[in-house]
Write a protein that holds these residues in place. Structure first.
Motif, PDB file in Angstrom:
ATOM      1  N   GLU A  24       3.498   4.568   3.832  1.00 12.41           N
ATOM      2  CA  GLU A  24       2.311   4.656   4.687  1.00 12.41           C
ATOM      3  C   GLU A  24       2.044   6.112   5.021  1.00 12.41           C
ATOM      4  O   GLU A  24       2.973   6.885   5.262  1.00 12.41           O
ATOM      5  CB  GLU A  24       2.548   3.884   5.993  1.00 12.41           C
ATOM      6  CG  GLU A  24       1.432   3.992   6.996  1.00 12.41           C
ATOM      7  CD  GLU A  24       1.718   3.254   8.293  1.00 12.41           C
ATOM      8  OE1 GLU A  24       2.817   2.683   8.432  1.00 12.41           O
ATOM      9  OE2 GLU A  24       0.838   3.259   9.172  1.00 12.41           O
ATOM     10  N   ASP A  30      -7.133  10.317   0.902  1.00 12.47           N
ATOM     11  CA  ASP A  30      -7.705   9.313   0.003  1.00 12.47           C
ATOM     12  C   ASP A  30      -6.783   8.949  -1.156  1.00 12.47           C
ATOM     13  O   ASP A  30      -6.956   7.912  -1.785  1.00 12.47           O
ATOM     14  CB  ASP A  30      -9.020   9.824  -0.587  1.00 12.47           C
ATOM     15  CG  ASP A  30     -10.156   9.806   0.424  1.00 12.47           C
ATOM     16  OD1 ASP A  30     -11.162  10.505   0.187  1.00 12.47           O
ATOM     17  OD2 ASP A  30     -10.039   9.100   1.437  1.00 12.47           O
ATOM     18  N   ASN A  51      -8.343   5.823  -3.003  1.00 13.53           N
ATOM     19  CA  ASN A  51      -9.106   4.789  -2.289  1.00 13.53           C
ATOM     20  C   ASN A  51      -8.812   3.389  -2.834  1.00 13.53           C
ATOM     21  O   ASN A  51      -9.728   2.627  -3.146  1.00 13.53           O
ATOM     22  CB  ASN A  51     -10.613   5.056  -2.374  1.00 13.53           C
ATOM     23  CG  ASN A  51     -11.071   5.982  -1.279  1.00 13.53           C
ATOM     24  OD1 ASN A  51     -10.670   5.838  -0.127  1.00 13.53           O
ATOM     25  ND2 ASN A  51     -11.890   6.937  -1.649  1.00 13.53           N
ATOM     26  N   LYS A  52      -7.564   3.090  -2.951  1.00 19.22           N
ATOM     27  CA  LYS A  52      -7.039   1.786  -3.386  1.00 19.22           C
ATOM     28  C   LYS A  52      -7.214   1.511  -4.875  1.00 19.22           C
ATOM     29  O   LYS A  52      -6.835   0.453  -5.350  1.00 19.22           O
ATOM     30  CB  LYS A  52      -7.669   0.632  -2.595  1.00 19.22           C
ATOM     31  CG  LYS A  52      -7.517   0.718  -1.093  1.00 19.22           C
ATOM     32  CD  LYS A  52      -7.921  -0.568  -0.398  1.00 19.22           C
ATOM     33  CE  LYS A  52      -9.382  -0.882  -0.617  1.00 19.22           C
ATOM     34  NZ  LYS A  52      -9.765  -2.217  -0.084  1.00 19.22           N
ATOM     35  N   SER A  68      -1.863  -1.251  -3.445  1.00 15.07           N
ATOM     36  CA  SER A  68      -2.449  -0.480  -2.357  1.00 15.07           C
ATOM     37  C   SER A  68      -3.377  -1.390  -1.557  1.00 15.07           C
ATOM     38  O   SER A  68      -4.546  -1.558  -1.915  1.00 15.07           O
ATOM     39  CB  SER A  68      -3.213   0.723  -2.923  1.00 15.07           C
ATOM     40  OG  SER A  68      -3.748   1.508  -1.881  1.00 15.07           O
ATOM     41  N   PRO A  69      -2.881  -1.973  -0.452  1.00 23.12           N
ATOM     42  CA  PRO A  69      -3.726  -2.876   0.341  1.00 23.12           C
ATOM     43  C   PRO A  69      -4.868  -2.146   1.038  1.00 23.12           C
ATOM     44  O   PRO A  69      -5.923  -2.739   1.290  1.00 23.12           O
ATOM     45  CB  PRO A  69      -2.746  -3.474   1.366  1.00 23.12           C
ATOM     46  CG  PRO A  69      -1.598  -2.532   1.403  1.00 23.12           C
ATOM     47  CD  PRO A  69      -1.514  -1.866   0.074  1.00 23.12           C
ATOM     48  N   ASP A  70      -4.655  -0.882   1.361  1.00 22.12           N
ATOM     49  CA  ASP A  70      -5.703  -0.022   1.910  1.00 22.12           C
ATOM     50  C   ASP A  70      -5.315   1.408   1.608  1.00 22.12           C
ATOM     51  O   ASP A  70      -4.208   1.656   1.122  1.00 22.12           O
ATOM     52  CB  ASP A  70      -5.873  -0.252   3.431  1.00 22.12           C
ATOM     53  CG  ASP A  70      -4.592  -0.060   4.199  1.00 22.12           C
ATOM     54  OD1 ASP A  70      -4.102  -1.036   4.813  1.00 22.12           O
ATOM     55  OD2 ASP A  70      -4.036   1.068   4.171  1.00 22.12           O
ATOM     56  N   LYS A  71      -6.198   2.352   1.893  1.00 23.54           N
ATOM     57  CA  LYS A  71      -5.924   3.709   1.401  1.00 23.54           C
ATOM     58  C   LYS A  71      -4.791   4.404   2.149  1.00 23.54           C
ATOM     59  O   LYS A  71      -4.344   5.466   1.741  1.00 23.54           O
ATOM     60  CB  LYS A  71      -7.194   4.552   1.399  1.00 23.54           C
ATOM     61  CG  LYS A  71      -7.674   5.009   2.746  1.00 23.54           C
ATOM     62  CD  LYS A  71      -8.852   5.965   2.562  1.00 23.54           C
ATOM     63  CE  LYS A  71      -9.134   6.702   3.853  1.00 23.54           C
ATOM     64  NZ  LYS A  71     -10.218   7.692   3.714  1.00 23.54           N
TER      65      LYS A  71
END
Lengths: 113, 113
Positions: A24, A30, A51-52, A68-71
């Motif tokens: 994390e 990005d 960006n995922k 990658s669940p979010d950036k």
């Protein structure tokens, strides 16, 4: 607060097992990366996400699957672990995909027995 | 194939002296060159970035040169201190936005009091 944090710090497991490493970043970057540093200290890129979206996928066995669940998050799942997977895995991030400095996590030392 | 060479032998110097580390590369035309510091059990930390059209860059006690004709970068630490003891990695990157940052194996610097 740690900018790029990865867990666990150490991972000891048997051959054939499946394991995950989480990463994390709280820098608002990005782009995120996974690097592998082997016993000879070579630091090699494995994957890069922007960006995922997967943008770099070096010749890594398909037993390795990034997600990658979010950036702000980039996790690494490894199936059917082999002895040769033993290494230190580093997560990193950068503001974009341009030629910018990388911010690294402190690494996950994976030992496959 | 692309090759980045850093002296694999540790560099031992006395406190107060200038440390000079070398990074040579072949089969590569990098647009950017970066230097990182890595302490045991930690991830690399960015120090300096130099572009191909720059000959020299300075930051406090650090100086980097980039000679694209010789295909070499020199990294200098002036007035070295025991706290400068670490492994120093050079990393090269091409001009395109998605170009991978490729690392050398690093040189260990030991500064004795």
């Amino acid at each position: 607060d740690t900018a790029v944090s990865q867990t666990p710090k150490y991972l000891v497991t048997q051959m054939g097992n499946d394991k995950s490493i989480k990463c994390e970043q709280n820098l608002g970057h990005d782009t995120m990366y996974w690097y592998k540093q082997d016993s000879k200290k070579f630091l090699k890129i494995m994957f890069s996400y922007n960006n995922k979206e997967l943008i770099i996928n070096e010749t890594v066995p398909n037993r390795f699957s990034p997600k990658s669940p979010d950036k702000a998050h980039l996790n690494l799942h490894i199936n059917s672990l082999e002895l040769g997977d033993s290494a230190v895995y580093f997560c990193a991030s950068s503001p974009g995909t341009g030629n910018e400095k990388l911010f690294f996590g402190s690494g996950t030392q994976l030992s496959v027995l | 194939s692309q090759k980045i060479e850093q002296n694999s032998e540790a560099l031992n110097i006395q406190e107060g002296k200038t440390a000079t580390l070398t990074c040579n590369y072949t089969n590569y035309s990098p647009a950017y060159l970066q230097w990182y510091r890595q302490d045991p059990g930690r991830g690399p930390v960015f120090l300096l970035l130099i572009r191909e059209n720059e000959k020299e860059k300075r930051k406090e006690r650090l100086k980097v040169t980039f000679d694209t004709t010789l295909k070499q970068s020199l990294f200098h630490i002036t007035a070295s201190q025991p706290a400068d003891s670490a492994t120093y990695l050079c990393a090269l990157q091409g001009a395109s936005g998605y170009s991978t940052l490729t690392f050398g194996k690093g040189t260990m610097l030991l500064v004795s009091p």
